[in-house]
Design a protein around this motif. Structure first.
Motif, PDB file in Angstrom:
ATOM      1  N   LEU A   1       0.834  -1.204   0.000  1.00 33.51           N
ATOM      2  CA  LEU A   1       0.000   0.000   0.000  1.00 33.51           C
ATOM      3  C   LEU A   1       0.868   1.254   0.000  1.00 33.51           C
ATOM      4  O   LEU A   1       0.564   2.239  -0.674  1.00 33.51           O
ATOM      5  CB  LEU A   1      -0.921   0.005   1.227  1.00 33.51           C
ATOM      6  CG  LEU A   1      -2.049  -1.031   1.199  1.00 33.51           C
ATOM      7  CD1 LEU A   1      -2.801  -1.041   2.519  1.00 33.51           C
ATOM      8  CD2 LEU A   1      -3.005  -0.740   0.057  1.00 33.51           C
ATOM      9  N   GLY A   2       1.973   1.196   0.760  1.00 35.51           N
ATOM     10  CA  GLY A   2       2.850   2.365   0.856  1.00 35.51           C
ATOM     11  C   GLY A   2       3.601   2.647  -0.428  1.00 35.51           C
ATOM     12  O   GLY A   2       4.024   3.777  -0.665  1.00 35.51           O
ATOM     13  N   SER A   3       3.791   1.635  -1.275  1.00 31.60           N
ATOM     14  CA  SER A   3       4.575   1.899  -2.489  1.00 31.60           C
ATOM     15  C   SER A   3       3.706   2.289  -3.687  1.00 31.60           C
ATOM     16  O   SER A   3       4.241   2.606  -4.734  1.00 31.60           O
ATOM     17  CB  SER A   3       5.471   0.702  -2.817  1.00 31.60           C
ATOM     18  OG  SER A   3       4.799  -0.497  -2.621  1.00 31.60           O
ATOM     19  N   ILE A   4       2.383   2.311  -3.492  1.00 26.76           N
ATOM     20  CA  ILE A   4       1.517   2.665  -4.636  1.00 26.76           C
ATOM     21  C   ILE A   4       1.783   4.093  -5.124  1.00 26.76           C
ATOM     22  O   ILE A   4       2.068   4.313  -6.304  1.00 26.76           O
ATOM     23  CB  ILE A   4       0.021   2.508  -4.259  1.00 26.76           C
ATOM     24  CG1 ILE A   4      -0.304   1.021  -4.105  1.00 26.76           C
ATOM     25  CG2 ILE A   4      -0.861   3.130  -5.335  1.00 26.76           C
ATOM     26  CD1 ILE A   4      -1.707   0.761  -3.627  1.00 26.76           C
ATOM     27  N   ILE A   5       1.737   5.045  -4.178  1.00 26.79           N
ATOM     28  CA  ILE A   5       1.916   6.448  -4.589  1.00 26.79           C
ATOM     29  C   ILE A   5       3.312   6.694  -5.182  1.00 26.79           C
ATOM     30  O   ILE A   5       3.425   7.274  -6.258  1.00 26.79           O
ATOM     31  CB  ILE A   5       1.612   7.412  -3.410  1.00 26.79           C
ATOM     32  CG1 ILE A   5       0.115   7.328  -3.075  1.00 26.79           C
ATOM     33  CG2 ILE A   5       1.999   8.839  -3.760  1.00 26.79           C
ATOM     34  CD1 ILE A   5      -0.290   8.140  -1.865  1.00 26.79           C
ATOM     35  N   PRO A   6       4.388   6.214  -4.529  1.00 27.82           N
ATOM     36  CA  PRO A   6       5.706   6.406  -5.151  1.00 27.82           C
ATOM     37  C   PRO A   6       5.799   5.784  -6.547  1.00 27.82           C
ATOM     38  O   PRO A   6       6.421   6.359  -7.450  1.00 27.82           O
ATOM     39  CB  PRO A   6       6.656   5.702  -4.190  1.00 27.82           C
ATOM     40  CG  PRO A   6       5.969   5.726  -2.884  1.00 27.82           C
ATOM     41  CD  PRO A   6       4.510   5.650  -3.179  1.00 27.82           C
ATOM     42  N   MET A   7       5.142   4.636  -6.753  1.00 28.86           N
ATOM     43  CA  MET A   7       5.209   4.000  -8.059  1.00 28.86           C
ATOM     44  C   MET A   7       4.493   4.854  -9.115  1.00 28.86           C
ATOM     45  O   MET A   7       5.025   5.094 -10.200  1.00 28.86           O
ATOM     46  CB  MET A   7       4.576   2.603  -8.010  1.00 28.86           C
ATOM     47  CG  MET A   7       5.493   1.556  -7.417  1.00 28.86           C
ATOM     48  SD  MET A   7       4.617   0.053  -6.998  1.00 28.86           S
ATOM     49  CE  MET A   7       4.302  -0.628  -8.597  1.00 28.86           C
ATOM     50  N   LEU A   8       3.288   5.319  -8.760  1.00 27.84           N
ATOM     51  CA  LEU A   8       2.541   6.158  -9.706  1.00 27.84           C
ATOM     52  C   LEU A   8       3.314   7.446  -9.985  1.00 27.84           C
ATOM     53  O   LEU A   8       3.418   7.890 -11.131  1.00 27.84           O
ATOM     54  CB  LEU A   8       1.156   6.488  -9.132  1.00 27.84           C
ATOM     55  CG  LEU A   8       0.209   5.296  -9.028  1.00 27.84           C
ATOM     56  CD1 LEU A   8      -1.118   5.732  -8.416  1.00 27.84           C
ATOM     57  CD2 LEU A   8      -0.033   4.677 -10.396  1.00 27.84           C
ATOM     58  N   ALA A   9       3.881   8.017  -8.912  1.00 30.23           N
ATOM     59  CA  ALA A   9       4.633   9.266  -9.080  1.00 30.23           C
ATOM     60  C   ALA A   9       5.817   9.038 -10.006  1.00 30.23           C
ATOM     61  O   ALA A   9       6.125   9.873 -10.863  1.00 30.23           O
ATOM     62  CB  ALA A   9       5.109   9.780  -7.717  1.00 30.23           C
ATOM     63  N   THR A  10       6.466   7.894  -9.854  1.00 28.44           N
ATOM     64  CA  THR A  10       7.612   7.592 -10.708  1.00 28.44           C
ATOM     65  C   THR A  10       7.176   7.451 -12.155  1.00 28.44           C
ATOM     66  O   THR A  10       7.743   8.075 -13.055  1.00 28.44           O
ATOM     67  CB  THR A  10       8.271   6.276 -10.248  1.00 28.44           C
ATOM     68  OG1 THR A  10       8.608   6.402  -8.863  1.00 28.44           O
ATOM     69  CG2 THR A  10       9.510   5.984 -11.051  1.00 28.44           C
ATOM     70  N   ILE A  11       6.141   6.637 -12.368  1.00 30.29           N
ATOM     71  CA  ILE A  11       5.733   6.343 -13.739  1.00 30.29           C
ATOM     72  C   ILE A  11       5.225   7.612 -14.437  1.00 30.29           C
ATOM     73  O   ILE A  11       5.732   8.008 -15.486  1.00 30.29           O
ATOM     74  CB  ILE A  11       4.650   5.241 -13.758  1.00 30.29           C
ATOM     75  CG1 ILE A  11       5.277   3.920 -13.298  1.00 30.29           C
ATOM     76  CG2 ILE A  11       4.060   5.094 -15.161  1.00 30.29           C
ATOM     77  CD1 ILE A  11       4.290   2.799 -13.087  1.00 30.29           C
TER      78      ILE A  11
ATOM     79  N   THR B   1       7.617  10.278 -16.774  1.00 29.99           N
ATOM     80  CA  THR B   1       7.188  10.320 -18.176  1.00 29.99           C
ATOM     81  C   THR B   1       6.824  11.761 -18.560  1.00 29.99           C
ATOM     82  O   THR B   1       7.200  12.246 -19.631  1.00 29.99           O
ATOM     83  CB  THR B   1       5.975   9.396 -18.390  1.00 29.99           C
ATOM     84  OG1 THR B   1       6.293   8.117 -17.838  1.00 29.99           O
ATOM     85  CG2 THR B   1       5.669   9.227 -19.858  1.00 29.99           C
ATOM     86  N   ALA B   2       6.124  12.451 -17.647  1.00 30.93           N
ATOM     87  CA  ALA B   2       5.731  13.829 -17.921  1.00 30.93           C
ATOM     88  C   ALA B   2       6.969  14.709 -18.070  1.00 30.93           C
ATOM     89  O   ALA B   2       7.064  15.523 -19.003  1.00 30.93           O
ATOM     90  CB  ALA B   2       4.843  14.360 -16.801  1.00 30.93           C
TER      91      ALA B   2
ATOM     92  N   MET C   1      10.284   4.393 -20.947  1.00 33.74           N
ATOM     93  CA  MET C   1       9.935   2.969 -21.044  1.00 33.74           C
ATOM     94  C   MET C   1      11.145   2.176 -21.489  1.00 33.74           C
ATOM     95  O   MET C   1      11.774   2.572 -22.467  1.00 33.74           O
ATOM     96  CB  MET C   1       8.787   2.774 -22.043  1.00 33.74           C
ATOM     97  CG  MET C   1       7.432   3.035 -21.442  1.00 33.74           C
ATOM     98  SD  MET C   1       7.081   1.876 -20.125  1.00 33.74           S
ATOM     99  CE  MET C   1       5.676   2.684 -19.363  1.00 33.74           C
ATOM    100  N   PRO C   2      11.500   1.109 -20.835  1.00 33.15           N
ATOM    101  CA  PRO C   2      10.866   0.519 -19.656  1.00 33.15           C
ATOM    102  C   PRO C   2      11.487   0.981 -18.339  1.00 33.15           C
ATOM    103  O   PRO C   2      11.278   0.374 -17.304  1.00 33.15           O
ATOM    104  CB  PRO C   2      11.160  -0.961 -19.857  1.00 33.15           C
ATOM    105  CG  PRO C   2      12.518  -0.984 -20.508  1.00 33.15           C
ATOM    106  CD  PRO C   2      12.626   0.274 -21.317  1.00 33.15           C
TER     107      PRO C   2
ATOM    108  N   VAL D   1      12.203   0.986 -12.167  1.00 33.49           N
ATOM    109  CA  VAL D   1      12.315   1.741 -10.909  1.00 33.49           C
ATOM    110  C   VAL D   1      11.125   1.422 -10.005  1.00 33.49           C
ATOM    111  O   VAL D   1      11.274   1.196  -8.803  1.00 33.49           O
ATOM    112  CB  VAL D   1      12.408   3.258 -11.183  1.00 33.49           C
ATOM    113  CG1 VAL D   1      12.421   4.038  -9.874  1.00 33.49           C
ATOM    114  CG2 VAL D   1      13.672   3.571 -11.976  1.00 33.49           C
ATOM    115  N   SER D   2       9.915   1.336 -10.605  1.00 36.16           N
ATOM    116  CA  SER D   2       8.724   1.027  -9.807  1.00 36.16           C
ATOM    117  C   SER D   2       8.834  -0.344  -9.170  1.00 36.16           C
ATOM    118  O   SER D   2       8.471  -0.535  -8.003  1.00 36.16           O
ATOM    119  CB  SER D   2       7.474   1.046 -10.681  1.00 36.16           C
ATOM    120  OG  SER D   2       7.373   2.260 -11.322  1.00 36.16           O
TER     121      SER D   2
END
Lengths: 299, 231
Positions: free
Chosen positions: A232-242, A246-247, A267-268, A273-274
């Motif tokens: 649960l704790g790594s969801i936000i960091p993963m989304l932020a990374t991806i 990319t942005a 990519m990839p 990193v995620s």
């Protein structure tokens, strides 16, 4: 069957417990999220620095100028000799005519000078452009090439290349050090937070013991709980990374400040990193919990 | 056959206080035994040694064939699964429902769900809380919480039920209700050892009574012979 039943109950209980102890879970999850964000930034930075260093190193070329009036047969022989050297990645022949044309295109002054010479009087030399595999051994390779007959002068930016290599070596080591330190600090922070939340549940552990739970019976649900908190704790960091990286890549067109600083393609890269973040979150969550529970068990 | 046999048991705490001196005790299967005595006489220590919360310094304690005095910490669960314990402060999991609190003692054995459901409802019915299975302990009265604790203690059908001042936090009427439940459980064949300082209960129940004083058994009244001598 029995083991399977017990395990599935443990998973169910740990799920329930994450939600029933919501404020404590939230504390752990927030801690994991923030520290993993920092880890993510440092990993992205250092991998990019590493990428830039690699790109610059790849650009370094040895130029071997050949004796004037060298025969075509000898050139062929020389090329195959150089190709056989162990640190050589690629060899490209550039005739003196090619060099002349290239230089005339590059500068107007040079064009004026060169136009005075005829084809036969070309003062330039034939050359090989050689890329190496390991830039740290470029000096040795250059020397080996120089020893070959038919080679006049070898140039590879002596002095500067060595300095560059040294600087990059330091930069890379510093990056590795920062990332490893951050991961260790993260592990420590997360396991400490989990320790505090489990301390407040030591009564629960005591009761489990009293009704006949073995140490393993007690440990497993907490380990699963740590695992869930980590995920649960790594969801936000993963989304932020991806999405964040990319942005950034798309906004900047893959280049920062100047052409030299090229970003790694998203990519990839972001996926890797995620995955690293998720694995850190899961492992640290699990072991943090395990260590914390062990403290409250009588072994 | 003896369910419990203690021989030459001695317990001295780390701070130098000796709670039990050279104690011998035998309890038969199916008995209901009260252990009474003034505060600090060692009655709590005595039963804590039975469920291996404390370890004796010397002597032998056999509970249902298990040598409790030599049991390692990591093996304690084997003993705990053979007996039930009820405490003064109930020790229920506050964030689990009544059903979950009772079922927990069975889930660690890995029994199938349907079997657990059946057994839990059966004991909840026995203690009169079948309709409160989905409540949380904090929403129950003290007497009800204690009945949940009793249900949890007996759900895996132990041969021995140890009660440490189970009525200590309850008023007189509620206490008697709890005693009725315990008596019923005893009649079904479970041996019960109960520590209490409530002599009114002891007088009413007319069971075997062991009087402790300063770490020694001073009197062992057979069933129905107890009279309050004001000790």
């Amino acid at each position: 069957m029995k083991v399977f039943r017990i395990l599935s109950r443990d998973i169910r209980d740990s799920f329930k417990s994450v939600f029933r102890n919501f404020s404590l879970s939230l504390a752990s999850i927030t801690c994991i999220t923030i520290t993993l964000l920092v880890v993510s930034i440092s990993v992205i930075l250092s991998l990019n620095v590493n990428n830039i260093a690699t790109l610059i190193e790849k650009d370094v070329t040895i130029v071997a100028f050949l004796d004037k009036g060298i025969e075509e047969v000898d050139i062929k022989l020389l090329q195959s000799q150089i190709e056989r050297l162990d640190n050589v990645e690629s060899v490209v022949f550039q005739s003196k005519e090619d060099t002349k044309n290239e230089m005339m295109e590059a500068s107007e002054d040079f064009k004026n000078v060169m136009e005075n010479y005829t084809e036969d009087e070309n003062p330039l030399q034939d050359s090989f452009k050689i890329k190496v595999v390991d830039i740290e051994r470029i000096g040795n390779t250059a020397n080996e090439i120089k020893e070959l007959s038919g080679v006049d002068v070898v140039k590879y930016g002596e002095g500067m290349v060595e300095q560059l290599v040294n600087v990059f070596k330091v930069v890379r080591n510093v990056c590795i050090f920062i990332v490893v330190t951050l991961i260790v600090v993260t592990a420590f922070l997360i396991s400490n937070t989990i320790k505090i939340t489990i301390y407040s549940r030591r009564k629960e552990i005591e009761i489990m013991r009293l009704v006949g739970a073995s140490n393993l019976n007690i440990k497993i649900p907490f380990v699963f709980e740590g695992l869930f908190l980590g995920i649960l704790g790594s969801i936000i960091p993963m989304l932020a990374t991806i999405y964040g990286y990319t942005a950034l890549y798309e906004q900047s067109g893959g280049i920062l400040f100047s052409q030299i600083i090229q970003l790694v393609e998203p990519m990839p890269f972001v996926v890797w990193v995620s995955i690293i973040l998720l694995v850190i979150g899961m492992i640290v969550g699990m072991f943090g919990s395990l260590l914390a529970v062990r403290k409250h068990l009588k072994i | 056959m003896n369910l419990i046999r203690m021989k030459g048991v001695k317990k001295t705490y780390k701070n130098g206080v000796t709670a039990i001196y050279d104690l011998d005790l035998k309890i038969e299967k199916g008995e209901f035994v009260f252990i009474i005595g003034s505060t600090g006489c060692g009655k709590s220590t005595l039963i804590k040694m039975l469920y291996r919360e404390e370890k004796p310094n010397a002597g032998e304690i056999i509970v249902g064939g298990l040598n409790v005095a030599k049991l390692r910490n990591r093996k304690v669960y084997k003993l705990r699964r053979k007996l039930g314990v009820v405490y003064q402060d109930f020790k229920l999991l506050p964030k689990s429902t009544v059903y979950e609190n009772v079922a927990f003692a069975l889930e660690i054995f890995g029994l199938p769900k349907s079997e657990i459901y059946e057994k839990v409802l059966k004991v909840l019915d026995l203690v009169g809380l079948k309709n409160k299975a989905k409540h949380y302990p904090t929403n129950l009265s003290g007497g009800e919480q204690q009945r949940v604790a009793i249900a949890r203690a007996i759900v895996n059908e132990p041969k021995l039920l140890i009660c440490d001042e189970p009525t200590g936090n309850l008023d007189e009427n509620t206490s008697m209700e709890i005693m009725k439940v315990l008596d019923e459980i005893n009649k079904m064949g479970t041996t019960i050892i109960m520590v209490t300082h409530d002599t009114k209960i002891v007088e009413k129940m007319k069971k075997r009574v062991i009087l402790l004083d300063a770490g020694r058994i001073v009197k062992d009244y057979a069933e129905g012979t107890y009279v309050n001598e004001g000790i």
